[in-house]
Each structure stands twice: as structure tokens, then as C-alpha cells.
Design an enzyme around this catalytic site. Structure first.
Site, PDB file in Angstrom:
ATOM      1  N   ASP A 186       0.876  -1.174   0.000  1.00  0.00           N
ATOM      2  CA  ASP A 186       0.000   0.000   0.000  1.00  0.00           C
ATOM      3  C   ASP A 186       0.908   1.216   0.000  1.00  0.00           C
ATOM      4  O   ASP A 186       1.813   1.318   0.833  1.00  0.00           O
ATOM      5  CB  ASP A 186      -0.955   0.019   1.183  1.00  0.00           C
ATOM      6  CG  ASP A 186      -2.129   0.941   0.879  1.00  0.00           C
ATOM      7  OD1 ASP A 186      -2.948   0.599   0.018  1.00  0.00           O
ATOM      8  OD2 ASP A 186      -2.208   2.030   1.487  1.00  0.00           O
ATOM      9  N   SER A 187       0.676   2.110  -0.920  1.00  0.00           N
ATOM     10  CA  SER A 187       1.625   3.192  -1.100  1.00  0.00           C
ATOM     11  C   SER A 187       0.914   4.479  -1.468  1.00  0.00           C
ATOM     12  O   SER A 187      -0.276   4.479  -1.782  1.00  0.00           O
ATOM     13  CB  SER A 187       2.648   2.809  -2.172  1.00  0.00           C
ATOM     14  OG  SER A 187       2.000   2.298  -3.317  1.00  0.00           O
ATOM     15  N   PHE A 215       4.431   5.527 -13.292  1.00  0.00           N
ATOM     16  CA  PHE A 215       2.976   5.670 -13.250  1.00  0.00           C
ATOM     17  C   PHE A 215       2.627   6.719 -12.193  1.00  0.00           C
ATOM     18  O   PHE A 215       3.514   7.301 -11.563  1.00  0.00           O
ATOM     19  CB  PHE A 215       2.314   4.317 -12.917  1.00  0.00           C
ATOM     20  CG  PHE A 215       2.572   3.814 -11.516  1.00  0.00           C
ATOM     21  CD1 PHE A 215       3.782   3.225 -11.193  1.00  0.00           C
ATOM     22  CD2 PHE A 215       1.604   3.941 -10.527  1.00  0.00           C
ATOM     23  CE1 PHE A 215       4.027   2.765  -9.896  1.00  0.00           C
ATOM     24  CE2 PHE A 215       1.834   3.482  -9.236  1.00  0.00           C
ATOM     25  CZ  PHE A 215       3.055   2.894  -8.923  1.00  0.00           C
ATOM     26  N   HIS A 271      10.674   3.958  -2.736  1.00  0.00           N
ATOM     27  CA  HIS A 271       9.972   3.460  -1.563  1.00  0.00           C
ATOM     28  C   HIS A 271       9.641   1.969  -1.719  1.00  0.00           C
ATOM     29  O   HIS A 271       9.821   1.184  -0.807  1.00  0.00           O
ATOM     30  CB  HIS A 271       8.689   4.281  -1.369  1.00  0.00           C
ATOM     31  CG  HIS A 271       7.846   4.436  -2.612  1.00  0.00           C
ATOM     32  ND1 HIS A 271       8.379   4.769  -3.838  1.00  0.00           N
ATOM     33  CD2 HIS A 271       6.517   4.271  -2.842  1.00  0.00           C
ATOM     34  CE1 HIS A 271       7.435   4.815  -4.753  1.00  0.00           C
ATOM     35  NE2 HIS A 271       6.278   4.506  -4.170  1.00  0.00           N
TER      36      HIS A 271
HETATM   37  P1  IMP Z   1      -2.694   1.889  -3.725  1.00  0.00           P
HETATM   38  O1  IMP Z   1      -2.870   0.968  -4.908  1.00  0.00           O
HETATM   39  O2  IMP Z   1      -3.920   2.054  -2.911  1.00  0.00           O
HETATM   40  O3  IMP Z   1      -1.498   1.502  -2.921  1.00  0.00           O
HETATM   41  O4  IMP Z   1      -2.455   3.337  -4.363  1.00  0.00           O
HETATM   42  C1  IMP Z   1      -1.208   3.793  -4.660  1.00  0.00           C
HETATM   43  C2  IMP Z   1      -1.323   5.149  -5.363  1.00  0.00           C
HETATM   44  O5  IMP Z   1      -0.261   5.980  -4.894  1.00  0.00           O
HETATM   45  C3  IMP Z   1      -1.098   4.998  -6.862  1.00  0.00           C
HETATM   46  O6  IMP Z   1      -2.293   4.883  -7.577  1.00  0.00           O
HETATM   47  C4  IMP Z   1      -0.358   6.291  -7.206  1.00  0.00           C
HETATM   48  O7  IMP Z   1      -1.287   7.335  -7.375  1.00  0.00           O
HETATM   49  C5  IMP Z   1       0.447   6.566  -5.947  1.00  0.00           C
HETATM   50  N1  IMP Z   1       1.783   5.918  -6.006  1.00  0.00           N
HETATM   51  C6  IMP Z   1       2.232   4.895  -5.230  1.00  0.00           C
HETATM   52  N2  IMP Z   1       3.470   4.539  -5.586  1.00  0.00           N
HETATM   53  C7  IMP Z   1       3.796   5.326  -6.629  1.00  0.00           C
HETATM   54  C8  IMP Z   1       4.957   5.394  -7.444  1.00  0.00           C
HETATM   55  O8  IMP Z   1       5.918   4.625  -7.326  1.00  0.00           O
HETATM   56  N3  IMP Z   1       4.939   6.345  -8.400  1.00  0.00           N
HETATM   57  C9  IMP Z   1       3.882   7.198  -8.590  1.00  0.00           C
HETATM   58  N4  IMP Z   1       2.763   7.146  -7.882  1.00  0.00           N
HETATM   59  C10 IMP Z   1       2.721   6.220  -6.888  1.00  0.00           C
END
Ligand code: IMP
Length: 214
Positions: free
Chosen positions: A72-73, A160, A187
Site C-alpha cells: 500500500d503506497s 505511473f 519506496h
Molecule cells: P494503492 O494501490 O492504494 O497503494 O495506491 C497507490 C497510489 O499511490 C497509486 O495509484 C499512485 O497514485 C500513488 N503511487 C504509489 N506509488 C507510486 C509510485 O511509485 N509512483 C507514482 N505514484 C505512486
């Protein structure tokens, strides 16, 4: 080679995770690679990267019967009090394709920072990772950060999400880095490398159940 299931529907994350884990001797399967799908998406209502990663890892490990890693990021911008944070994926709404959401998110972020000078545009990407066993227990957790600042316009075509706006320490955006350069600094790369020794232990050593890594 040990194989892990990555609990993500994001093809960009899957691509990055495969490249990061491969040199560590860990193969990564996506949800589309295993029979029994499509799997019901768990509700990510944990309120933090850590708890959302845990929710996803445990849910998909239970549903699939496989050891599962979830990431989760998101992006935290200091001048915005940490926003978009856990709402990064849907900062500008839930409609449209992934590419359309990314474009709207970036436009909203630039608008939110209009008039904010360069030195106050500090930001970081955060990635929480969690590995869970099919019995629902947490095998390991880790966290990685990638510090930079938000630029004034989009640059670059790799990566992305917010990558075209995220200016790294060498002045390039993370969308201007090659895959290998981003994975070495990101990260996600840091979180995955912290996790690897626990998930693929040297022979004779047992993974530390419930380990919490820095
Ligand atoms: P998750 O799928 O709920 O973890 O959402 C992560 C969201 O954080 C992604 O859709 C991006 O908008 C943003 N994000 C996370 N990691 C990255 C990265 O490595 N590059 C650019 N955006 C990121």
C-alpha cells in the site's frame, strides 16, 4: 525460486515488484496468474498505509491459499499536511481508467500547490508492505520512503501515478528514471528489499513470524 503472490491489480506495481524481487531469488505472481479469480477486492478502510497493506495481504492470502505480499503506497506532500496520503490513488475521484485518474490526480496536485515556492514543495512516496500466510497470520512487514519535491509541470514517460511530478534529488522526475534507477531508489524497492531476507531465508533458517522490519 521461491514464489510469492502480489496482491495488486496495478500492472505497474506488479512490473516493479517482479524486477525488484527477481535478483533476490523471489518470483512474483500476479492475481491474474492463479486459478480461482477474479477475487473479491477487500475494502481498504484501515486509514494508514500499514493497515491497508495488512488488510490486502491477509485477505488475498486467505482467498488464494498462497503466501501473499501486498503493497500500500502513496504520496505525502508536506505543504498539504500529508495529502494525498492514503487517498493517493483516488485523490481526484474514482471515475475513469487508471491513466485518466493519474492525469486528474496530477492536475489536482499542481492546482493545490499553485503559488507554493520550490523550497516548500517537499514530498515523499511511502510504501508499506505486508506478507501474510494463508492461515491469516502476518509473516513480515516493512516500510520504504522516497524523498523528493513536487515540480511545476509533468516530465517523463516512465513509471505511473505521480512519477511525472516527483522531482528526485538529481533533478530528474521519477518518470525520467529508468526502471532500474527507480527501483534502486524508490519506496517500493526499499520496502521489498527489507522484506526479502524474511521471505526467502537462507536454508535451515525459519522466517520470523510477525517480524516487523524498520
Ligand atoms: P494503492 O494501490 O492504494 O497503494 O495506491 C497507490 C497510489 O499511490 C497509486 O495509484 C499512485 O497514485 C500513488 N503511487 C504509489 N506509488 C507510486 C509510485 O511509485 N509512483 C507514482 N505514484 C505512486
Amino acid at each position: 525460486m521461491k514464489e510469492l503472490l502480489a496482491a495488486t491489480s496495478n500492472p505497474h506495481k506488479l512490473h516493479e515488484l517482479r524486477a525488484i524481487f527477481a535478483p533476490l531469488g523471489v518470483g512474483v505472481l500476479g492475481l491474474g496468474d492463479i486459478p480461482g479469480g477474479p477475487f473479491a477486492e477487500p475494502i481498504e478502510d484501515g486509514g494508514s498505509f500499514e493497515s491497508n497493506a495488512r488488510i490486502k495481504a491477509v485477505a488475498y492470502a486467505r482467498m488464494t491459499g498462497r503466501v501473499c505480499v501486498a503493497d500500500d503506497s502513496g504520496l505525502e506532500v508536506l505543504a498539504l499536511g500529508g495529502a494525498p496520503g492514503v487517498d493517493s490513488a483516488y485523490y481526484a475521484g474514482r471515475d475513469g481508467t487508471r491513466a485518466q485518474r493519474d492525469a486528474r490526480n496530477n492536475a489536482k496536485l499542481l492546482a493545490a500547490l499553485a503559488g507554493v515556492p520550490e523550497e516548500q514543495r517537499t514530498a515523499r512516496f511511502v510504501c508499506s508492505m505486508c506478507a501474510a500466510d494463508p492461515d491469516g497470520s502476518v509473516l513480515a512487514t516493512s516500510r520504504g520512503e522516497f524523498t523528493g519535491r513536487i515540480g511545476f509541470e509533468a516530465r517523463g514517460v516512465n513509471g505511473f501515478g505521480y512519477d511525472p511530478l516527483f522531482v528526485t534529488s538529481d533533478g530528474r522526475t521519477s518518470a525520467e528514471l529508468s526502471d532500474a534507477e527507480k527501483n534502486a531508489r524508490s519506496h517500493r524497492g526499499a520496502a521489498a528489499r527489507a522484506m526479502a531476507p524474511i521471505l526467502a531465508p537462507t536454508p535451515g533458517k525459519r522466517p520470523g513470524a510477525g517480524s516487523v522490519l524498520p
